[in-house]
Design a protein around this motif. Structure first.
Motif, PDB file in Angstrom:
ATOM      1  N   LEU A  29     -15.241-112.201 -24.663  1.00  0.00           N
ATOM      2  CA  LEU A  29     -14.231-111.694 -23.673  1.00  0.00           C
ATOM      3  C   LEU A  29     -14.828-110.482 -23.047  1.00  0.00           C
ATOM      4  N   VAL A  30     -15.889-109.893 -23.646  1.00  0.00           N
ATOM      5  CA  VAL A  30     -16.399-108.776 -22.727  1.00  0.00           C
ATOM      6  C   VAL A  30     -17.279-109.479 -21.710  1.00  0.00           C
ATOM      7  N   ILE A  31     -17.776-110.241 -22.008  1.00  0.00           N
ATOM      8  CA  ILE A  31     -18.688-111.075 -21.093  1.00  0.00           C
ATOM      9  C   ILE A  31     -17.918-111.777 -20.058  1.00  0.00           C
ATOM     10  N   LYS A  32     -17.148-112.413 -20.464  1.00  0.00           N
ATOM     11  CA  LYS A  32     -16.059-113.150 -19.719  1.00  0.00           C
ATOM     12  C   LYS A  32     -15.386-112.232 -18.439  1.00  0.00           C
ATOM     13  N   ALA A  33     -15.075-111.103 -18.896  1.00  0.00           N
ATOM     14  CA  ALA A  33     -14.098-110.102 -18.081  1.00  0.00           C
ATOM     15  C   ALA A  33     -14.866-110.056 -16.847  1.00  0.00           C
TER      16      ALA A  33
ATOM     17  N   LYS B 203      -9.384-103.083 -22.948  1.00  0.00           N
ATOM     18  CA  LYS B 203      -8.992-103.267 -21.738  1.00  0.00           C
ATOM     19  C   LYS B 203     -10.006-104.547 -21.046  1.00  0.00           C
ATOM     20  N   LEU B 204     -11.128-104.810 -21.607  1.00  0.00           N
ATOM     21  CA  LEU B 204     -12.013-106.140 -21.075  1.00  0.00           C
ATOM     22  C   LEU B 204     -11.278-107.206 -21.581  1.00  0.00           C
ATOM     23  N   SER B 205     -10.759-107.133 -22.815  1.00  0.00           N
ATOM     24  CA  SER B 205     -10.347-108.556 -23.561  1.00  0.00           C
ATOM     25  C   SER B 205      -8.903-108.760 -22.696  1.00  0.00           C
ATOM     26  N   GLU B 206      -8.217-107.832 -22.220  1.00  0.00           N
ATOM     27  CA  GLU B 206      -6.881-108.207 -21.764  1.00  0.00           C
ATOM     28  C   GLU B 206      -7.280-108.663 -20.354  1.00  0.00           C
ATOM     29  N   ILE B 207      -8.491-108.049 -19.592  1.00  0.00           N
ATOM     30  CA  ILE B 207      -8.557-108.897 -18.212  1.00  0.00           C
ATOM     31  C   ILE B 207      -9.108-110.220 -18.320  1.00  0.00           C
ATOM     32  N   ALA B 208     -10.028-110.281 -19.623  1.00  0.00           N
ATOM     33  CA  ALA B 208     -10.654-111.900 -19.669  1.00  0.00           C
ATOM     34  C   ALA B 208      -9.408-112.834 -20.141  1.00  0.00           C
ATOM     35  N   GLN B 209      -8.248-112.341 -20.557  1.00  0.00           N
ATOM     36  CA  GLN B 209      -7.198-113.067 -21.004  1.00  0.00           C
ATOM     37  C   GLN B 209      -6.173-113.439 -20.218  1.00  0.00           C
ATOM     38  N   ASN B 210      -6.035-112.608 -19.220  1.00  0.00           N
ATOM     39  CA  ASN B 210      -5.160-112.596 -18.148  1.00  0.00           C
ATOM     40  C   ASN B 210      -5.925-112.591 -16.597  1.00  0.00           C
ATOM     41  N   PRO B 211      -6.781-113.881 -16.641  1.00  0.00           N
ATOM     42  CA  PRO B 211      -7.429-113.721 -15.224  1.00  0.00           C
ATOM     43  C   PRO B 211      -6.792-113.679 -13.864  1.00  0.00           C
TER      44      PRO B 211
ATOM     45  N   PHE C 268     -25.944-105.304 -24.004  1.00  0.00           N
ATOM     46  CA  PHE C 268     -24.588-105.477 -24.811  1.00  0.00           C
ATOM     47  C   PHE C 268     -24.881-106.636 -25.829  1.00  0.00           C
ATOM     48  N   VAL C 269     -25.478-107.779 -25.438  1.00  0.00           N
ATOM     49  CA  VAL C 269     -25.559-108.967 -26.472  1.00  0.00           C
ATOM     50  C   VAL C 269     -26.417-108.473 -27.518  1.00  0.00           C
ATOM     51  N   ALA C 270     -27.607-107.510 -27.200  1.00  0.00           N
ATOM     52  CA  ALA C 270     -28.471-106.979 -28.237  1.00  0.00           C
ATOM     53  C   ALA C 270     -27.798-106.135 -29.158  1.00  0.00           C
ATOM     54  N   LEU C 271     -26.979-105.402 -28.761  1.00  0.00           N
ATOM     55  CA  LEU C 271     -26.231-104.361 -29.534  1.00  0.00           C
ATOM     56  C   LEU C 271     -25.028-105.063 -30.341  1.00  0.00           C
ATOM     57  N   CYS C 272     -24.616-106.141 -29.917  1.00  0.00           N
ATOM     58  CA  CYS C 272     -23.656-106.913 -30.762  1.00  0.00           C
ATOM     59  C   CYS C 272     -24.182-107.317 -32.228  1.00  0.00           C
ATOM     60  N   ASN C 273     -25.327-107.546 -32.285  1.00  0.00           N
ATOM     61  CA  ASN C 273     -26.159-107.958 -33.684  1.00  0.00           C
ATOM     62  C   ASN C 273     -26.171-106.871 -34.521  1.00  0.00           C
ATOM     63  N   ASP C 274     -26.062-105.555 -34.105  1.00  0.00           N
ATOM     64  CA  ASP C 274     -25.957-104.037 -34.702  1.00  0.00           C
ATOM     65  C   ASP C 274     -24.512-103.631 -35.350  1.00  0.00           C
ATOM     66  N   TYR C 275     -23.454-104.530 -34.614  1.00  0.00           N
ATOM     67  CA  TYR C 275     -21.884-104.218 -34.597  1.00  0.00           C
ATOM     68  C   TYR C 275     -21.312-105.385 -34.963  1.00  0.00           C
ATOM     69  N   PRO C 276     -21.441-106.128 -36.282  1.00  0.00           N
ATOM     70  CA  PRO C 276     -20.804-107.421 -36.384  1.00  0.00           C
ATOM     71  C   PRO C 276     -19.340-107.400 -36.821  1.00  0.00           C
ATOM     72  N   VAL C 277     -18.869-106.151 -37.093  1.00  0.00           N
ATOM     73  CA  VAL C 277     -17.451-106.121 -37.387  1.00  0.00           C
ATOM     74  C   VAL C 277     -16.768-105.701 -35.996  1.00  0.00           C
ATOM     75  N   THR C 278     -17.179-104.754 -35.228  1.00  0.00           N
ATOM     76  CA  THR C 278     -16.567-104.225 -34.247  1.00  0.00           C
ATOM     77  C   THR C 278     -16.697-105.341 -33.098  1.00  0.00           C
ATOM     78  N   VAL C 279     -17.669-106.265 -33.080  1.00  0.00           N
ATOM     79  CA  VAL C 279     -17.678-106.937 -31.991  1.00  0.00           C
ATOM     80  C   VAL C 279     -18.100-108.493 -32.601  1.00  0.00           C
ATOM     81  N   ASP C 280     -16.763-109.258 -32.979  1.00  0.00           N
ATOM     82  CA  ASP C 280     -16.977-110.453 -33.479  1.00  0.00           C
ATOM     83  C   ASP C 280     -17.190-111.501 -32.234  1.00  0.00           C
ATOM     84  N   ALA C 281     -17.152-112.717 -32.796  1.00  0.00           N
ATOM     85  CA  ALA C 281     -17.715-113.762 -31.709  1.00  0.00           C
ATOM     86  C   ALA C 281     -16.591-113.868 -30.630  1.00  0.00           C
ATOM     87  N   LYS C 282     -15.222-113.797 -30.796  1.00  0.00           N
ATOM     88  CA  LYS C 282     -14.442-113.714 -29.627  1.00  0.00           C
ATOM     89  C   LYS C 282     -14.549-112.518 -28.803  1.00  0.00           C
TER      90      LYS C 282
END
Length: 378
Positions: free
Chosen positions: A200-204, A11-19, A182-196
């Motif tokens: 996109l979650v932040i950009k949304a 959901k968040l990725s689609e919003i960020a990619q289709n502003p 969220f950005v702190a949690l990203c470090n514990d979930y490197p597979v689920t939350v990659d760089a892109k």
């Protein structure tokens, strides 16, 4: 990854990619006017308090058919893209835009926007004080914010009270805290939350009602925390610069098993890393958040702290290295880089400087450099 986490990320990725589609749908659903917010720091809380939607304007890949007549070839691509898109009618749904005085290109864009678009999409200027850390500088910024508050009242036809602003400030502070989590949690979930996905979650946040975004992000954070931490053999990096786009750049990081463990990006953490001072009126909190910002080359800082901050980010997050994403023709960033470079080298932290054009379409040279840097860090 469970289904709920996947659904939120999609959901968040689609919003960020289709502003544009996302903003138009939001305007139809809420019946609210939208105000465009040029980078880097804006008055989103005031716009929200006025019952309107603050919309981030960070450019988009496009060919230049008109903007080159008004901005030189050496102007930053984000400013040129925004002007080009406006002249093509892409921002016709906006009731106004806010543009700050952060650098010479911003000032030129402000003047050219008024020349080209006139009253069709009026400019609400935001003039930052040079000496922002003095009490006089803070007092000036409060007066400037009050003036913008009056202007937004005229546009929205709704009186913006201090109570309204306090409510909006509370929502924005809660969302900034959720983003830090969220950005702190990203470090514990490197597979689920990659760089892109992280980006996109932040950009949304720039294309959603902030209250709705806060609710969605809190839900995402709760879902992530409920899952087992992920163990992955990745190269950990810190990103610094204005913006880490286009997405092709972030894909290169993922292709080379790189994960962003912290950032100093104007589009990302610079927006939410500085909390508001408690116990003040909302208008004062807005002013002091600008005064309290550190490490940003767009805001005058006599004692340069960015290099030290990058060293701390790298060490505290166990990063293998730092990638300096230098936006082409961004003078403040270019002036800052030699200082950061010397301090990173003195601290023994590997770094890579890459120059990007936000409108770039070919990444083969970058691919080679990023792949080489990843191999060195491994």
């Amino acid at each position: 990854m469970n289904k709920k986490t996947d659904a939120i990320l999609r959901k968040l990725s689609e919003i960020a990619q289709n502003p544009k589609q996302s903003v138009l749908a939001l305007m139809r659903r809420t019946g609210k006017k939208a105000i465009g917010c040029f980078p880097v720091y804006s008055v989103e809380e005031l716009i929200h308090a006025a019952g309107m939607l603050p919309i981030g304007m960070w450019g988009a890949q496009t060919d230049f058919l008109h903007a080159d007549k008004y901005l030189p070839a050496f102007a930053c691509s984000i400013m040129k893209e925004n002007l080009e898109l406006a002249m093509r009618g892409a921002y016709d749904m906006l009731s106004a835009v806010t543009i700050s005085s952060l650098c010479d290109t911003f000032k030129c864009t402000m003047a050219n926007w008024h020349t080209v678009l006139g009253d069709k999409i009026p400019v609400v200027p935001l003039m930052f004080p040079h000496n922002r850390k003095t009490q006089n500088g803070v007092d000036y910024l409060i007066r400037e914010l009050r003036s913008i508050q009056t202007r937004l009242t005229e546009i929205s036809q709704k009186t913006v009270t201090d109570a309204d602003l306090a409510d909006s400030m509370a929502i924005y502070e809660a969302s900034r805290q959720a983003l830090r989590e969220f950005v702190a949690l990203c470090n514990d979930y490197p597979v689920t939350v990659d760089a892109k996905i992280r980006h996109l979650v932040i950009k949304a946040s720039y294309f959603m009602d902030r209250g709705e975004y806060l609710e969605t992000l809190n839900e995402l954070n709760a879902e992530l925390k409920a899952q087992p931490k992920e163990d992955a053999d990745v190269v950990k990096v810190v990103l610094t610069g204005i913006i880490a786009e286009p997405d092709g750049l972030l894909n290169l990081l993922t292709d080379n098993r790189m994960r962003v463990v912290a950032d100093d990006l104007a589009q990302e953490s610079r927006q939410f890393r500085t909390p508001a001072r408690p116990g003040l009126r909302a208008i004062e909190q807005m002013a002091y958040r600008i005064s309290d910002q550190v490490g940003c080359p767009l805001l005058f800082e006599e004692q340069k702290s960015r290099g030290r901050m990058l060293i701390d980010l790298a060490k505290n997050n166990k990063a293998h290295g730092v990638i300096v994403v230098l936006l082409k023709f961004c003078d403040p960033e270019e002036y800052d880089y030699p200082i950061c470079k010397a301090e990173l080298e003195a601290a023994g932290i590997p770094h890579l400087m890459i120059e990007i054009d936000h409108n770039a379409k070919n990444f083969e040279t970058l691919r080679t450099r990023i792949q080489s840097f990843a191999e060195i860090l491994q």
